[in-house]
Design a protein around this motif. Structure first.
Motif, PDB file in Angstrom:
ATOM      1  N   SER A   1       0.827  -1.208   0.000  1.00  0.00           N
ATOM      2  CA  SER A   1       0.000   0.000   0.000  1.00  0.00           C
ATOM      3  C   SER A   1       0.860   1.256   0.000  1.00  0.00           C
ATOM      4  N   TYR A   2       1.902   1.249   0.837  1.00  0.00           N
ATOM      5  CA  TYR A   2       2.835   2.387   0.816  1.00  0.00           C
ATOM      6  C   TYR A   2       3.493   2.503  -0.555  1.00  0.00           C
ATOM      7  N   GLY A   3       3.824   1.367  -1.147  1.00  0.00           N
ATOM      8  CA  GLY A   3       4.467   1.376  -2.457  1.00  0.00           C
ATOM      9  C   GLY A   3       3.597   1.993  -3.533  1.00  0.00           C
ATOM     10  N   VAL A   4       2.309   1.689  -3.504  1.00  0.00           N
ATOM     11  CA  VAL A   4       1.387   2.262  -4.491  1.00  0.00           C
ATOM     12  C   VAL A   4       1.358   3.787  -4.374  1.00  0.00           C
ATOM     13  N   LEU A   5       1.216   4.286  -3.154  1.00  0.00           N
ATOM     14  CA  LEU A   5       1.173   5.733  -2.981  1.00  0.00           C
ATOM     15  C   LEU A   5       2.518   6.379  -3.292  1.00  0.00           C
ATOM     16  N   GLU A   6       3.606   5.685  -3.013  1.00  0.00           N
ATOM     17  CA  GLU A   6       4.933   6.205  -3.343  1.00  0.00           C
ATOM     18  C   GLU A   6       5.065   6.403  -4.856  1.00  0.00           C
ATOM     19  N   ARG A   7       4.433   5.531  -5.634  1.00  0.00           N
ATOM     20  CA  ARG A   7       4.502   5.655  -7.093  1.00  0.00           C
ATOM     21  C   ARG A   7       3.688   6.838  -7.612  1.00  0.00           C
ATOM     22  N   HIS A   8       2.604   7.155  -6.946  1.00  0.00           N
ATOM     23  CA  HIS A   8       1.663   8.129  -7.497  1.00  0.00           C
ATOM     24  C   HIS A   8       1.612   9.458  -6.742  1.00  0.00           C
ATOM     25  N   VAL A   9       1.569   9.391  -5.420  1.00  0.00           N
ATOM     26  CA  VAL A   9       1.433  10.628  -4.620  1.00  0.00           C
ATOM     27  C   VAL A   9       2.333  10.531  -3.391  1.00  0.00           C
ATOM     28  N   PRO A  10       3.639  10.541  -3.584  1.00  0.00           N
ATOM     29  CA  PRO A  10       4.546  10.359  -2.442  1.00  0.00           C
ATOM     30  C   PRO A  10       4.364  11.401  -1.346  1.00  0.00           C
ATOM     31  N   GLY A  11       3.944  12.591  -1.732  1.00  0.00           N
ATOM     32  CA  GLY A  11       3.767  13.627  -0.722  1.00  0.00           C
ATOM     33  C   GLY A  11       2.677  13.316   0.282  1.00  0.00           C
ATOM     34  N   ALA A  12       1.741  12.460  -0.091  1.00  0.00           N
ATOM     35  CA  ALA A  12       0.621  12.153   0.800  1.00  0.00           C
ATOM     36  C   ALA A  12       1.044  11.364   2.024  1.00  0.00           C
ATOM     37  N   ILE A  13       2.165  10.682   1.942  1.00  0.00           N
ATOM     38  CA  ILE A  13       2.592   9.847   3.065  1.00  0.00           C
ATOM     39  C   ILE A  13       3.847  10.384   3.740  1.00  0.00           C
ATOM     40  N   ARG A  14       4.278  11.553   3.387  1.00  0.00           N
ATOM     41  CA  ARG A  14       5.528  12.098   3.937  1.00  0.00           C
ATOM     42  C   ARG A  14       5.283  13.232   4.919  1.00  0.00           C
ATOM     43  N   ARG A  15       4.269  13.092   5.708  1.00  0.00           N
ATOM     44  CA  ARG A  15       4.033  14.036   6.799  1.00  0.00           C
ATOM     45  C   ARG A  15       3.282  13.310   7.897  1.00  0.00           C
ATOM     46  N   TYR A  16       3.166  13.967   9.039  1.00  0.00           N
ATOM     47  CA  TYR A  16       2.493  13.329  10.162  1.00  0.00           C
ATOM     48  C   TYR A  16       1.045  13.003   9.814  1.00  0.00           C
ATOM     49  N   ARG A  17       0.608  11.817  10.203  1.00  0.00           N
ATOM     50  CA  ARG A  17      -0.774  11.393   9.995  1.00  0.00           C
ATOM     51  C   ARG A  17      -1.320  10.792  11.277  1.00  0.00           C
ATOM     52  N   SER A  18      -2.568  11.049  11.557  1.00  0.00           N
ATOM     53  CA  SER A  18      -3.221  10.384  12.677  1.00  0.00           C
ATOM     54  C   SER A  18      -3.484   8.936  12.306  1.00  0.00           C
ATOM     55  N   GLU A  19      -3.824   8.141  13.295  1.00  0.00           N
ATOM     56  CA  GLU A  19      -4.104   6.729  13.037  1.00  0.00           C
ATOM     57  C   GLU A  19      -5.248   6.568  12.043  1.00  0.00           C
ATOM     58  N   THR A  20      -6.284   7.390  12.195  1.00  0.00           N
ATOM     59  CA  THR A  20      -7.421   7.308  11.277  1.00  0.00           C
ATOM     60  C   THR A  20      -7.010   7.690   9.865  1.00  0.00           C
ATOM     61  N   GLU A  21      -6.215   8.747   9.724  1.00  0.00           N
ATOM     62  CA  GLU A  21      -5.765   9.164   8.395  1.00  0.00           C
ATOM     63  C   GLU A  21      -4.911   8.088   7.739  1.00  0.00           C
ATOM     64  N   LEU A  22      -4.045   7.457   8.516  1.00  0.00           N
ATOM     65  CA  LEU A  22      -3.221   6.381   7.960  1.00  0.00           C
ATOM     66  C   LEU A  22      -4.075   5.221   7.477  1.00  0.00           C
ATOM     67  N   ARG A  23      -5.108   4.902   8.231  1.00  0.00           N
ATOM     68  CA  ARG A  23      -6.002   3.823   7.799  1.00  0.00           C
ATOM     69  C   ARG A  23      -6.674   4.161   6.473  1.00  0.00           C
ATOM     70  N   HIS A  24      -7.086   5.405   6.333  1.00  0.00           N
ATOM     71  CA  HIS A  24      -7.709   5.812   5.074  1.00  0.00           C
ATOM     72  C   HIS A  24      -6.711   5.803   3.922  1.00  0.00           C
ATOM     73  N   LEU A  25      -5.438   6.043   4.227  1.00  0.00           N
ATOM     74  CA  LEU A  25      -4.412   6.083   3.188  1.00  0.00           C
ATOM     75  C   LEU A  25      -3.922   4.691   2.792  1.00  0.00           C
TER      76      LEU A  25
END
Length: 387
Positions: A262-286
């Motif tokens: 899942s991290y790999g998919v987002l890294e390919r398309h929207v790396p910025g979405a996972i490169r900042r602090y996220r709450s537990e709920t936000e991480l689940r949605h991501l």
């Protein structure tokens, strides 16, 4: 309220708070007066007063009286906490027993409209489908929630969002300017057919002129079964008349995904979405289980790589304001969101309140609620509020 008009007063009396019935009787005994109510909510909302207003007008007509209803915030506009949405003036004897019921028709739609409005603005390029009916407590709530979604949608559309394209039931489709509801198949049809592909074939044979939206999570093979349907109906896929609906439940990942993938998919398309602090709920949605941003991106990848760029993705399952916001930040390639999550989550926030602020034209309200008075120069004198 159902039944013949002669039953209306009895129905109101049976469902209103007893102390309002007793107040009406006392006022009728000692003498009527004109009163003005201020009607408000304690949290910010989007104004959605139509159901309340129409009901009050019908009661007034039945009783041979007239209520003056001054709507301070037009339908679809923002209202601050404690700010009166409307002022209601009329005979105290005729209004006293109506408070319980008209408040029921105001609070929930206003909060739901606010939620729908926020969701649409978070994903302005995405169309929404109201799928609230199954979560409603009866027909009256179903009507209120559909109305609310249409109000919030229209408010967002005025700001450039696509908003709600329709809903899932015929009875409330009129709120969206549609002759009927939208929908193709539930999971039960796939279970009946024995395979996702066979369910799609059955639907297309029965409704050949309809666009085809296929649930693809029943057997846990979202990608495999989704592509099988595309290959079976290449003409529909090429014409943009085919969609896959992701409704993967929160107990598992979409086919082929796990946390790392899942991290790999987002890294390919929207790396910025996972490169900042996220709450537990936000991480689940991501990147979590269920219909995550990574799941949507993975489905889009598979469709495009297999030559089906025009097949649309419908996403459902828990799409409230917060999830829509995360999907927007992840630029998730969603075409349609199916949701009933504009239904208020904290029901106590929907409680509307009414206070009388004038008796026979003299301003008077309980201490602490002076903010409800109309801004007409009212002031206190010897502890009483007077004009």
């Amino acid at each position: 309220m159902t039944g013949a008009p002669d039953d209306l007063d009895a129905a109101i009396a049976g469902r209103t708070d007893v102390y309002f019935n007793r107040t009406r009787a006392i006022v009728e005994h000692f003498g009527d007066c004109q009163v003005t109510y201020a009607v408000f909510l304690r949290r910010p909302v989007v104004s959605a007063p139509r159901l309340m207003v129409e009901w009050l007008e019908s009661v007034a007509q039945h009783r041979g009286t007239r209520f003056e209803i001054e709507v301070m915030h037009a339908e679809g506009t923002w209202v601050g906490a404690g700010d009166p949405i409307l002022y209601l003036t009329g005979s105290f004897a005729q209004l006293a027993d109506l408070e319980t019921l008209y408040l029921q028709k105001l609070g929930p739609p206003c909060v739901a409209a606010h939620n729908a409005y926020q969701m649409c603005l978070e994903l302005p390029a995405v169309s929404f489908l109201a799928m609230d009916a199954r979560h409603c407590a009866g027909a009256e709530m179903q009507e209120m929630m559909a109305y609310a979604a249409s109000v919030g949608s229209a408010a967002a559309q005025r700001e450039g969002a696509r908003g709600f394209a329709g809903n899932a039931t015929d009875a409330t489709a009129h709120w969206f300017g549609a002759p009927r509801g939208f929908g193709t198949m539930p999971h039960a049809l796939i279970g009946y057919a024995g395979s996702t592909l066979r369910a799609a074939e059955m639907f297309h044979e029965a409704y050949p002129e309809e666009n085809l939206t296929v649930l693809v999570d029943y057997f846990g093979r979202e990608v495999t079964d989704g592509l099988a349907v595309c290959r079976r109906f290449p003409e529909l896929a090429a014409a943009g008349r085919l969609a896959v609906r992701l409704d993967t439940h929160g107990g598992r990942f979409l086919e082929g995904l796990d946390p790392g993938e899942s991290y790999g998919v987002l890294e390919r398309h929207v790396p910025g979405a996972i490169r900042r602090y996220r709450s537990e709920t936000e991480l689940r949605h991501l990147v979590g289980t269920g219909v995550s941003a990574a799941a949507v991106w993975r489905m889009r990848e598979a469709l495009d790589e297999s030559g089906f760029p025009k097949v649309r993705i419908v996403a459902s399952s828990g799409f409230g304001v917060g999830k829509c916001r995360v999907m927007a930040e992840a630029k998730a390639p969603i075409d349609v969101v199916g949701t009933g999550s504009f239904i208020p989550d904290t029901w106590s926030e929907t409680y509307a309140t009414a206070d009388i602020v004038a008796y026979d034209g003299v301003a008077r309200v309980k201490i602490g609620r002076e903010f409800l008075l109309k801004r007409n120069g009212a002031r206190k004198r010897n502890g009483q509020v007077v004009p």
